[in-house]
Design an enzyme around this catalytic site. Structure first.
Site, mmCIF file in Angstrom:
data_model
loop_
_atom_site.group_PDB
_atom_site.id
_atom_site.type_symbol
_atom_site.label_atom_id
_atom_site.label_comp_id
_atom_site.label_asym_id
_atom_site.label_seq_id
_atom_site.Cartn_x
_atom_site.Cartn_y
_atom_site.Cartn_z
ATOM 1 N N LYS A 174 0.792 -1.232 0.000
ATOM 2 C CA LYS A 174 0.000 0.000 0.000
ATOM 3 C C LYS A 174 0.825 1.282 0.000
ATOM 4 O O LYS A 174 0.363 2.332 0.449
ATOM 5 C CB LYS A 174 -1.010 0.028 1.164
ATOM 6 C CG LYS A 174 -1.837 -1.213 1.335
ATOM 7 C CD LYS A 174 -2.330 -1.824 0.037
ATOM 8 C CE LYS A 174 -3.406 -1.009 -0.624
ATOM 9 N NZ LYS A 174 -3.768 -1.659 -1.931
ATOM 10 N N HIS B 65 7.097 -7.374 -2.251
ATOM 11 C CA HIS B 65 6.861 -6.731 -0.951
ATOM 12 C C HIS B 65 7.806 -7.303 0.109
ATOM 13 O O HIS B 65 7.662 -7.003 1.298
ATOM 14 C CB HIS B 65 5.429 -6.993 -0.473
ATOM 15 C CG HIS B 65 4.366 -6.239 -1.219
ATOM 16 N ND1 HIS B 65 4.516 -4.937 -1.625
ATOM 17 C CD2 HIS B 65 3.108 -6.601 -1.604
ATOM 18 C CE1 HIS B 65 3.402 -4.548 -2.242
ATOM 19 N NE2 HIS B 65 2.543 -5.533 -2.242
ATOM 20 N N SER C 297 -4.724 2.560 4.309
ATOM 21 C CA SER C 297 -4.897 1.968 2.985
ATOM 22 C C SER C 297 -4.913 0.433 3.088
ATOM 23 O O SER C 297 -5.718 -0.244 2.435
ATOM 24 C CB SER C 297 -3.762 2.441 2.076
ATOM 25 O OG SER C 297 -3.906 1.923 0.784
#
Ligand code: A3P
Length: 296
Positions: free
Chosen positions: A48, A109, A139
């Protein structure tokens, strides 16, 4: 509405105390031993933080601003996520990466200490994007609401507790941003901030071009700024994730292209949550040279 969750996808396991999707467990050896190529471009982020935004910018740069070439497929399909296997795809993304032609753009990630060693060995260029943690948290919370393969976040208070403790997928935001910040001293990493891109996209695009040792005309750069602006991406079916089956992303709960603004945490945090967060931030970031915007 609430999202119907897919129970078999919700399990989580841990590598070095970093929670990862259960789906990566059986693939972990292959992921960790992924063979990078020197011309691979890696886009690394904590979830995010503007991953898909930077993906679109990098794709436009790689394609010299040719919008049509950046619309060949949905962004979730255009470039693989190193460690993920999406429920609607037949193959894990790392296998898709093996089949791609070079130069490849690969998203991840993973925290820096879990990155496949071949990426360091091949000295791949890495773009890292960091976003202020309060907006990341908000988010991420909304993303958990709309994605079937993420656990139900219950409510913001519960998700907040988990986020602060690093008990969410990909672990602690604090460790993630600090780990990559340290890694940049010894590797080819361009470390960017979501808020800077928002404030002056052209300036940050110039930094990326310099990092790639590439030049593009001002016209093309303006075109990139336009094509990757929030409003244009929100309307672009190849960038807004509306093409992903609704049992995976339910846009009636929350849009993937949700707000795209720094500071939305102010609409979500209570005063107490904010004070508590600031204390935690100070403790976790003490001694670090990494600074986020004053109103993090
Ligand atoms: P919000 O939920 O705060 O709106 P990621 O791609 O890493 O999952 O990050 C998603 C976040 O980036 C979402 O934040 C999304 O709206 C925002 N985002 C995506 N494209 C953007 C753009 N062009 N400009 C600004 N923010 C963008």
């Amino acid at each position: 509405p609430t999202m119907e969750k897919e129970p078999e996808l919700l399990n989580i396991w841990e590598v070095d105390e970093v929670p990862l999707p259960e789906l990566t467990k059986e693939l972990w050896d292959q992921i960790y031993n992924f063979q990078a190529k020197p011309d691979d471009l890696i886009l690394a982020t904590y979830p995010k933080s503007g991953t898909h935004w930077m993906q679109e910018i990098l794709d436009m740069i790689q394609n010299d601003g040719d919008v049509e070439k950046c619309k060949t497929d949905h962004s979730l399909h255009r470039h693989p996520f190193l460690e993920l296997k999406f429920p609607h795809k037949e193959k894990p993304d790392w296998v898709i990466a093996l089949e791609m032609s070079s130069p490849r753009l690969i998203k991840t990630h993973l925290p820096s200490h879990l990155i496949p060693p071949s990426i360091w060995k091949e000295n791949c260029k890495i773009v890292y994007v960091a976003r202020n943690p309060k907006d990341c948290l908000v988010s991420y919370y909304h993303f958990h609401r709309m994605a079937s393969y993420l656990p139900d976040p219950q409510n913001l208070e519960e998700f907040y507790e988990k986020f602060v403790l690093g008990k969410v997928l990909y672990g602690s935001w604090f460790d993630h941003v600090k780990g990559w910040w340290a890694a940049k001293d010894t590797h080819q990493i361009l470390y960017l901030f979501y808020e800077d891109i928002k404030k002056n996209p052209k300036h940050e695009i110039h930094k990326v071009l310099e990092f790639f040792e590439k030049t593009l005309s001002e016209d093309i750069i303006n075109q990139i700024v336009h094509h990757t602006s929030f409003d244009v991406m929100k309307d672009n079916p190849m960038a807004n994730h509306t093409g992903i089956p609704s049992h995976i992303f339910n846009h009636s709960i929350s849009n993937f292209m949700r707000k795209g603004m720094p500071g939305d945490w102010k609409n979500h945090f209570t005063v107490a949550m904010n004070e508590n967060f600031d204390k935690h931030y100070e403790k976790k970031m003490a001694g670090s040279t990494l600074n986020f915007c004053p109103d993090i």
